[in-house]
Scaffold this active site. Structure first.
Site, PDB file in Angstrom:
ATOM      1  N   ARG A   8       0.801  -1.227   0.000  1.00  8.09           N
ATOM      2  CA  ARG A   8       0.000   0.000   0.000  1.00  8.09           C
ATOM      3  C   ARG A   8       0.830   1.271   0.000  1.00  8.09           C
ATOM      4  NH1 ARG A   8      -3.481  -1.533   5.164  1.00  8.09           N
ATOM      5  NH2 ARG A   8      -1.438  -2.390   5.714  1.00  8.09           N
ATOM      6  N   ASP A 119      -5.078  -3.901   3.237  1.00  7.93           N
ATOM      7  CA  ASP A 119      -3.875  -4.545   2.720  1.00  7.93           C
ATOM      8  C   ASP A 119      -4.259  -5.567   1.646  1.00  7.93           C
ATOM      9  OD1 ASP A 119      -1.427  -5.631   2.269  1.00  7.93           O
ATOM     10  OD2 ASP A 119      -1.065  -6.270   4.337  1.00  7.93           O
TER      11      ASP A 119
END
Length: 147
Positions: A8, A119
């Site tokens: 990310r 995530d």
């Protein structure tokens, strides 16, 4: 900032860097990404993150690193991906004398109000694409707000 700095946060970093470059304000910004943990230090971003960025014409040479004390004293903003990152960062920042960084969720800037950027590590390409789109919306809004 994310847990491992391979999915990310490198996407967010690369997206933001491209935005400031396109707007010709890159000399006003120091952009980096880091991890709360030390699991992946020195590793390149996840291959799926790289391929997602490449599909959008963005390259990155980022290598994972862990957040340092200096980060809290150097950066104006530390933007993170989810509540557990936020908690960890706030805890770390309490141990730093002159913390000047404002620690926030990147998602607080999302016009679509998606607060958490999940995530995608255990997900698929589509999940990485979702992260990219969230990061793009948030980074654009953040840049507009902080101009």
């Amino acid at each position: 900032v994310s847990v491992g700095n391979i999915c990310r946060s490198p996407i967010a970093e690369a997206v933001f860097r491209k935005l400031v470059t396109d707007e010709k304000v890159e000399n006003k910004w120091m952009t980096d990404s880091a991890a709360v943990s030390d699991w992946n230090v020195g590793r390149s971003p996840d291959a799926r993150a790289l391929s997602c960025l490449r599909n959008h014409g963005i390259e990155t040479a980022h290598k994972a690193r862990q957040v340092t004390k200096d980060d809290f004293q150097t950066f104006d903003y530390i933007l993170c991906m989810d509540e557990s990152n936020l908690r960890d960062l706030k805890r770390k920042s309490n141990q730093v004398k002159d913390c000047k960084a404002k620690i926030e969720l990147l998602g607080t800037y999302d016009p679509q109000k998606q607060l958490i950027i999940e995530d995608p590590y255990y997900g698929n390409e589509k999940d990485f694409e979702t992260v990219y789109e969230q990061c793009l919306r948030c980074c654009k809004a953040f840049l507009e707000k902080s101009h």
